[in-house]
Design a protein around this motif. Structure first.
Motif, PDB file in Angstrom:
ATOM      1  N   GLY A   1       0.826  -1.189   0.000  1.00 44.07           N
ATOM      2  CA  GLY A   1       0.000   0.000   0.000  1.00 44.07           C
ATOM      3  C   GLY A   1       0.862   1.241   0.000  1.00 44.07           C
ATOM      4  O   GLY A   1       1.935   1.267  -0.599  1.00 44.07           O
ATOM      5  N   ASP A   2       0.432   2.244   0.714  1.00 37.32           N
ATOM      6  CA  ASP A   2       1.140   3.522   0.713  1.00 37.32           C
ATOM      7  C   ASP A   2       2.302   3.592   1.699  1.00 37.32           C
ATOM      8  O   ASP A   2       3.230   4.367   1.504  1.00 37.32           O
ATOM      9  CB  ASP A   2       0.149   4.648   1.024  1.00 37.32           C
ATOM     10  N   ILE A   3       2.244   2.792   2.769  1.00 34.43           N
ATOM     11  CA  ILE A   3       3.285   2.877   3.797  1.00 34.43           C
ATOM     12  C   ILE A   3       3.747   1.476   4.221  1.00 34.43           C
ATOM     13  O   ILE A   3       3.632   1.083   5.369  1.00 34.43           O
ATOM     14  CB  ILE A   3       2.801   3.675   5.037  1.00 34.43           C
ATOM     15  N   PRO A   4       4.323   0.682   3.321  1.00 34.38           N
ATOM     16  CA  PRO A   4       4.668  -0.694   3.666  1.00 34.38           C
ATOM     17  C   PRO A   4       5.987  -0.869   4.440  1.00 34.38           C
ATOM     18  O   PRO A   4       6.240  -1.946   4.979  1.00 34.38           O
ATOM     19  CB  PRO A   4       4.800  -1.346   2.285  1.00 34.38           C
ATOM     20  N   GLU A   5       6.798   0.198   4.514  1.00 29.39           N
ATOM     21  CA  GLU A   5       8.130   0.052   5.092  1.00 29.39           C
ATOM     22  C   GLU A   5       8.038  -0.350   6.565  1.00 29.39           C
ATOM     23  O   GLU A   5       7.323   0.261   7.348  1.00 29.39           O
ATOM     24  CB  GLU A   5       8.915   1.362   4.963  1.00 29.39           C
ATOM     25  N   GLY A   6       8.776  -1.398   6.920  1.00 30.77           N
ATOM     26  CA  GLY A   6       8.799  -1.862   8.300  1.00 30.77           C
ATOM     27  C   GLY A   6       7.747  -2.916   8.597  1.00 30.77           C
ATOM     28  O   GLY A   6       7.664  -3.394   9.731  1.00 30.77           O
ATOM     29  N   TYR A   7       6.941  -3.260   7.581  1.00 32.75           N
ATOM     30  CA  TYR A   7       5.861  -4.233   7.759  1.00 32.75           C
ATOM     31  C   TYR A   7       5.967  -5.333   6.709  1.00 32.75           C
ATOM     32  O   TYR A   7       6.503  -5.126   5.624  1.00 32.75           O
ATOM     33  CB  TYR A   7       4.491  -3.565   7.606  1.00 32.75           C
ATOM     34  N   SER A   8       5.427  -6.501   7.036  1.00 27.64           N
ATOM     35  CA  SER A   8       5.182  -7.544   6.057  1.00 27.64           C
ATOM     36  C   SER A   8       3.840  -8.183   6.391  1.00 27.64           C
ATOM     37  O   SER A   8       3.249  -7.886   7.438  1.00 27.64           O
ATOM     38  CB  SER A   8       6.309  -8.583   6.047  1.00 27.64           C
TER      39      SER A   8
END
Lengths: 112, 113
Positions: B58-65
């Motif tokens: 999506g728009d803010i995927p950094e740091g997530y999976s």
């Protein structure tokens, strides 16, 4: 890219008064438009949605919204606010594949 | 009634911990979403999935999976939690056609200390 603007961060109205929450969107084609409501500590509940046809849409809890293509707006209205309407309201535009882009929200306070 | 269940409502985790947020829906929806909600920013899309084992940023995927091994379950993973990931996380699901309503869970409040 699609975007949604809710110009009012907070609105305070007296119980029994009318309400209008503003929403402007940026979208290239005919948009799918939604209003959701969130009570404190809860998830979001759909109030109403617009896909096509009649530009005045009726929703739950006595809410309605009007789609105005010329103004790129989808404002939410209620003729007489109840104390239980105090919540945060989100406008959203639907993208392809059913993703939603949300506005920042408007917090409604109701004073007795 | 559509039910989207987020198993953890309130979590407190330490910086660097691996965090799992679980979401289950009971309506056989193809699409599932994870949003993050912060005051003044509204909801921002982290990841979504349109089928089992399929995911898109999506728009803010950094740091997530994310993980979607079964149609009804969509997990958000913070590999190494940081304090700027303190937030409310909302899971949602819906049928795949554009414009269909998506339904939200009650949210998971995550505090990273």
């Amino acid at each position: 890219a699609q975007s949604v603007t809710q110009p009012d961060i907070h609105i305070t109205v007296s119980e029994g008064a009318s309400l209008e929450l503003r929403c402007n969107y940026s979208y290239g084609a005919t948009p799918y438009l939604f209003w959701y409501v969130q009570s404190p500590g809860q998830g979001l509940q759909l109030l109403l949605k617009y896909f096509s046809g009649d530009t005045l849409v009726q929703g739950i809890k006595g809410f309605e919204a009007e789609f105005k293509r010329s103004q790129s707006s989808f404002n939410l209205r209620k003729p007489s606010v109840h104390w239980s309407d105090a919540a945060e309201y989100f406008c959203a535009v639907g993208e392809k594949g059913n993703k939603l882009v949300f506005g920042a929200g408007t917090i409604l306070r109701v004073k007795s | 009634d559509v039910k989207v269940t987020q198993s953890s409502r309130y979590l407190v985790k330490r910086t660097g911990e691996k965090v799992f947020l679980e979401c289950v829906q009971d309506m056989d929806h193809e699409n599932m979403f994870w949003y993050r909600q912060d005051p003044g920013l509204g909801l921002r899309l982290i990841y979504f999935s349109y089928d089992v084992k399929m995911k898109e940023k999506g728009d803010i995927p950094e740091g997530y999976s994310v993980s979607r091994e079964k149609k009804e379950r969509f997990s958000l993973i913070l590999e190494s939690a940081s304090t700027n990931q303190t937030s409310m996380y909302l899971c949602a699901s819906g049928f795949s056609s554009s414009g269909n309503t998506i339904y939200f869970g009650e949210g998971s409040w995550l505090t990273v200390v």
